[in-house]
Scaffold this active site. Structure first.
Site, PDB file in Angstrom:
ATOM      1  N   GLY A   1     -27.977  -1.262 -12.643  1.00  0.00           N
ATOM      2  CA  GLY A   1     -28.232  -2.234 -11.579  1.00  0.00           C
ATOM      3  C   GLY A   1     -27.392  -1.918 -10.360  1.00  0.00           C
TER       4      GLY A   1
ATOM      5  N   SER B   1     -21.157  -1.938  -5.993  1.00  0.00           N
ATOM      6  CA  SER B   1     -20.299  -1.676  -7.157  1.00  0.00           C
ATOM      7  C   SER B   1     -20.093  -0.184  -7.354  1.00  0.00           C
ATOM      8  CB  SER B   1     -20.881  -2.308  -8.418  1.00  0.00           C
ATOM      9  OG  SER B   1     -22.238  -1.942  -8.585  1.00  0.00           O
TER      10      SER B   1
ATOM     11  N   ASP C   1     -30.865   2.584 -11.785  1.00  0.00           N
ATOM     12  CA  ASP C   1     -31.608   1.479 -11.167  1.00  0.00           C
ATOM     13  C   ASP C   1     -33.009   2.000 -10.854  1.00  0.00           C
ATOM     14  OD1 ASP C   1     -32.595  -0.631  -9.437  1.00  0.00           O
ATOM     15  OD2 ASP C   1     -30.517  -1.186  -9.056  1.00  0.00           O
TER      16      ASP C   1
ATOM     17  N   GLY D   1     -36.068  -3.660  -7.531  1.00  0.00           N
ATOM     18  CA  GLY D   1     -35.593  -5.043  -7.476  1.00  0.00           C
ATOM     19  C   GLY D   1     -35.796  -5.761  -8.796  1.00  0.00           C
TER      20      GLY D   1
ATOM     21  N   SER E   1     -33.451   1.305 -17.356  1.00  0.00           N
ATOM     22  CA  SER E   1     -32.303   1.752 -18.138  1.00  0.00           C
ATOM     23  C   SER E   1     -32.702   2.197 -19.539  1.00  0.00           C
ATOM     24  CB  SER E   1     -31.221   0.669 -18.163  1.00  0.00           C
ATOM     25  OG  SER E   1     -31.202  -0.058 -19.348  1.00  0.00           O
TER      26      SER E   1
ATOM     27  N   HIS F   1     -31.373 -10.043 -14.759  1.00  0.00           N
ATOM     28  CA  HIS F   1     -30.569 -11.125 -15.329  1.00  0.00           C
ATOM     29  C   HIS F   1     -31.354 -12.042 -16.270  1.00  0.00           C
ATOM     30  CE1 HIS F   1     -27.690  -9.516 -12.665  1.00  0.00           C
ATOM     31  NE2 HIS F   1     -26.872 -10.561 -12.653  1.00  0.00           N
TER      32      HIS F   1
ATOM     33  N   HIS G   1     -21.522  -8.351 -15.495  1.00  0.00           N
ATOM     34  CA  HIS G   1     -21.375  -9.199 -14.310  1.00  0.00           C
ATOM     35  C   HIS G   1     -22.170 -10.497 -14.454  1.00  0.00           C
ATOM     36  CE1 HIS G   1     -21.472  -9.763  -9.703  1.00  0.00           C
ATOM     37  NE2 HIS G   1     -20.255 -10.028 -10.149  1.00  0.00           N
ATOM     38  N   ASP G   2     -21.776 -11.496 -13.665  1.00  0.00           N
ATOM     39  CA  ASP G   2     -22.457 -12.799 -13.580  1.00  0.00           C
ATOM     40  C   ASP G   2     -22.371 -13.599 -14.883  1.00  0.00           C
ATOM     41  OD1 ASP G   2     -23.331 -12.367 -10.846  1.00  0.00           O
ATOM     42  OD2 ASP G   2     -24.684 -10.884 -11.686  1.00  0.00           O
TER      43      ASP G   2
END
Ligand code: MG
Length: 207
Positions: free
Chosen positions: A40, A46, A65, A69, A118, A138, A163-164
């Protein structure tokens, strides 16, 4: 830290400075363990933090990635950005933006972009890794798949960063946190203190 803050400020993306600095620090820590891999990349924010550490230590950063999107970045969704929409193909395309970031940050000899989903890259993957950073789709199936196909490649002493992570459902989606809890429950990782919404897990076992 050898990172140009002006470059960072101009990159689109959702990563706080303390989280970025933590990415950089853990990428430095695994310089003798193995390569780093992120899922991502979006426009490369990052990748600049991780990549600067890899450049400093002669390590390599793989950046996966599909650049189309994630769900929440499609037209009409909350995180849609028309600046990274390709009106010729009528698809999101963040790869030109990502390449610009990598070139501007002088990371072309450090970063290996993999423009695909991925799980496709994982189907042929054999290289043990020092660090895996999960920040792709996500939704629960997306995060779970990223975890399932990549965690086994992390070397003992290496890190899984997600993350998140929102422990409070009122603050954000729960899929990354659910998968984080699964990783902890597996018994294969030791929890380290979180930085912002960055979950940090160290793979157990001898180096
Ligand atoms: Mg994120």
């Amino acid at each position: 830290m050898d990172i140009d803050t002006e470059i960072i400020q101009n990159i689109k993306g959702y990563l706080e400075e303390d989280e970025g600095k933590a990415l950089h620090e853990y990428a430095l820590a695994v310089s003798l363990t193995g390569p780093c891999l992120e899922i991502g990349s979006y426009c490369g924010k990052s990748a600049v933090y991780l990549g600067a550490a890899c450049r400093e230590t002669g390590n390599v950063l793989f950046c996966i990635d599909h650049h189309r999107g994630s769900e929440e970045q499609q037209p009409g969704e909350t995180y849609f950005d028309p600046a990274v929409f390709d009106y010729h193909t009528f698809c999101m395309d963040t790869f030109p933006c990502f390449r610009r970031t990598v070139a501007t940050a002088d990371l072309e000899n450090t970063v290996v972009p993999l423009v695909c989903r991925s799980e496709l890259a994982a189907r042929a993957w054999k290289t043990p890794l020092g660090l895996v950073f999960i920040d792709g789709g996500h939704s629960y199936p997306a995060v779970k798949t990223d975890y399932d196909v990549w965690h086994k490649h992390i070397l003992p002493g290496g890190y899984l960063l997600i993350h998140d992570i929102f422990q409070d459902p009122a603050k954000g989606g729960q899929a990354p946190y659910d998968v984080y809890r699964q990783a902890v429950s597996s018994g294969n990782f030791k929890e380290e203190p979180m930085v912002g919404t960055l979950g940090i897990l160290r793979k157990k076992g001898d180096k």
